[in-house]
Design an enzyme around this catalytic site. Structure first.
Site, PDB file in Angstrom:
ATOM      1  N   ASN A  89       0.825  -1.211   0.000  1.00 59.41           N
ATOM      2  CA  ASN A  89       0.000   0.000   0.000  1.00 59.41           C
ATOM      3  C   ASN A  89       0.856   1.256   0.000  1.00 59.41           C
ATOM      4  O   ASN A  89       1.051   1.884  -1.031  1.00 59.41           O
ATOM      5  CB  ASN A  89      -0.959  -0.011   1.198  1.00 59.41           C
ATOM      6  CG  ASN A  89      -2.152   0.910   0.990  1.00 59.41           C
ATOM      7  OD1 ASN A  89      -2.032   1.985   0.423  1.00 59.41           O
ATOM      8  ND2 ASN A  89      -3.320   0.488   1.448  1.00 59.41           N
ATOM      9  N   ASP A  90       1.401   1.613   1.155  1.00 56.42           N
ATOM     10  CA  ASP A  90       2.140   2.875   1.267  1.00 56.42           C
ATOM     11  C   ASP A  90       3.360   2.925   0.352  1.00 56.42           C
ATOM     12  O   ASP A  90       3.728   3.994  -0.143  1.00 56.42           O
ATOM     13  CB  ASP A  90       2.578   3.103   2.714  1.00 56.42           C
ATOM     14  CG  ASP A  90       1.396   3.256   3.652  1.00 56.42           C
ATOM     15  OD1 ASP A  90       0.342   3.743   3.193  1.00 56.42           O
ATOM     16  OD2 ASP A  90       1.516   2.886   4.834  1.00 56.42           O
ATOM     17  N   VAL A  91       4.004   1.766   0.110  1.00 58.70           N
ATOM     18  CA  VAL A  91       5.242   1.753  -0.662  1.00 58.70           C
ATOM     19  C   VAL A  91       4.997   1.925  -2.160  1.00 58.70           C
ATOM     20  O   VAL A  91       5.949   2.018  -2.934  1.00 58.70           O
ATOM     21  CB  VAL A  91       6.041   0.460  -0.415  1.00 58.70           C
ATOM     22  CG1 VAL A  91       6.447   0.360   1.051  1.00 58.70           C
ATOM     23  CG2 VAL A  91       5.256  -0.767  -0.843  1.00 58.70           C
TER      24      VAL A  91
END
Length: 481
Positions: free
Chosen positions: A394-396
């Site tokens: 997700n964040d990466v």
């Protein structure tokens, strides 16, 4: 002639421990070096275990085999417990397991220092300072590691009051009190050791509890470094050169890894330790509205796109580990490779919940090491990639880290997956990652969501690929005809 009776008193045994300690140090150094590469990590881990076994043998000989039943019993019990825990722990629990091991190392150093303080020989300034450092750092490592483990296991959440600025004053007062007690111990008042141990445990909780899940990879690396420092201090306490060297190597390696993780997240160590929870800070951002431009598709549509692809990149994330889908992913990759597709895996330094989490996960499925490509190396290749499949990350992969200066992720190095021709994101839902913010990748015009458990989706995708003839050899197609 050799006097056999001279060997019966075992007075020669302590002379052997020096070469054994040297061998243990060299093997441990080689083991730590080998852990830096996926290809050699397993062998390096066995090498480090052998080094510690030799170290225990050296300690037995140094003591002239005095008390050997207790030492041997402790080593056997600890080894059996370690094997049992390692066998039972799931891949998704590896970060928690590492945090627990860090805590055990810290507590061992603390207990060694407290036991040594009871000896009448521990009166020199160096010995007293070493005891203080071992108790202080060991206590912080133990309680901080338990808090990190509990947060990773989702047994514990950061209370709102722990994010208030007043916590810095409380932690500062606790640290100052601990240092004052440490000075008192060095002045010869050993009675202050127990209050010092208690304050160190409280300080570990106070420093770790406010840190959010997004920063956990950094915290784990830092606690690993702390455990090495505590071990080195304990080495000075008991006069073990081997423990000093081993602790220094572990502490240095942990500190280097901490800096690497900070760089990978574009976060300073100061902001991680004193900035509070990244996820908690971003949970109230103005970016938390509903998604409005999300396109979803089925595994069948994804398979049809893959059939025409020349280059495919998989991006593994924590969702892949939760679903235990690494073997299903390997099966899909093999089908594509037999179809002539170039396959690789994009590895972000902080994907998952700890450094190297995705490397270990894919190694378990025997994914070729040369297909695991680090972020810096693979980012320039995304514009010429036909299909990217994001599996639980997700964040990466959030483009906001590059485009939105108001985002908490802004400046964090991420995988540029949105530059590929087509992106498929496999997730159970549109839920946020650790940072607690929306992912603008989900609304990109070239992105399609495949909702579901990663293992089920990949198994369905493999079946669809087979039905399309992807991965079948000429001989197989002839049989069908």
């Amino acid at each position: 002639m050799i006097n056999i009776n001279s060997f019966n008193d075992l007075s020669w045994l302590p002379l052997i421990h020096a070469p054994l300690d040297l061998a243990a140090v060299l093997l441990l150094a080689l083991g730590i070096k080998g852990l830096g590469k996926v290809r050699s990590a397993r062998a390096a881990n066995r090498l480090a275990a052998l080094a510690l076994a030799i170290a225990v043998l050296g300690l037995l000989l140094q003591q002239g085999l005095q008390g050997w039943p207790w030492l041997l019993a402790g080593a056997v019990a600890g080894s059996l417990l370690g094997v049992l825990v390692a066998q039972k722990a799931a891949m998704t629990a590896m970060p928690q397991l590492v945090a627990l091991f860090n805590g055990c190392g810290g507590m061992a150093s603390l207990l060694v220092a407290l036991a040594a303080a009871a000896l009448p020989t521990q009166t020199g300034l160096l010995a007293l300072v070493s005891i203080v450092v071992s108790v202080l750092v060991g206590g912080i490592t133990f309680s901080g590691s338990l808090v990190a483990m509990a947060k990773l296991q989702e047994w514990l959440q950061t209370p709102a009051w722990m994010l208030q600025p007043a916590r810095h004053w409380v932690n500062g007062l606790t640290a100052a009190s601990a240092l004052a007690l440490g000075w008192w111990v060095c002045s010869g008042h050993s009675i202050a050791l127990l209050p010092l141990a208690l304050l160190s445990l409280l300080l570990g909780v106070g420093l770790t509890l406010p840190i959010g899940g997004a920063d956990m990879p950094v915290v784990i690396s830092l606690l690993n470094s702390y455990s090495g420092v505590a071990a080195a201090a304990a080495g000075f306490v008991v006069g073990s050169e081997l423990l000093i060297v081993a602790g220094a190597m572990v502490g240095t390696a942990g500190l280097i890894l901490t800096q690497v993780m900070c760089n990978a997240m574009n976060r300073s160590l100061t902001s991680v330790l004193f900035g509070g929870a990244l996820g908690g800070a971003s949970a109230t951002s103005a970016d938390q509205g509903e998604y409005s431009g999300v396109t979803s598709c089925s595994p069948e549509e994804c398979a049809m796109t893959l059939e025409q692809a020349q280059r495919v990149v998989f991006v593994p994330g924590y969702g892949l580990a939760v679903a235990q889908a690494q073997h299903s992913l390997k099966e899909v990759a093999q089908l594509l490779e037999r179809h002539g597709v170039e396959v690789s895996y994009a590895i972000h330094p902080v994907a998952g919940r700890m450094p190297g989490h995705m490397n270990v996960l894919l190694a378990e499925a025997d994914v070729p090491y040369d297909q695991l490509i680090e972020m810096e190396a693979i980012n320039p290749d995304f514009p010429r990639t036909d299909v990217v499949i994001v599996l639980g990350a997700n964040d990466v992969v959030n483009p906001q880290a590059r485009t939105d200066a108001s985002s908490p992720l802004f400046g964090m190095p991420v995988l540029h997956v949105e530059e590929a021709a087509t992106v498929f994101v496999v997730k159970r839902s549109l839920g946020a990652g650790y940072a607690g913010i929306r992912n603008s990748l989900f609304e990109c015009p070239n992105t399609s969501m495949i909702f579901g458990d990663a293992k089920q989706v990949l198994n369905g995708l493999a079946q669809e690929l087979r039905e399309l003839g992807v991965g079948k050899t000429t001989k197989d197609l002839a049989k069908v005809a």
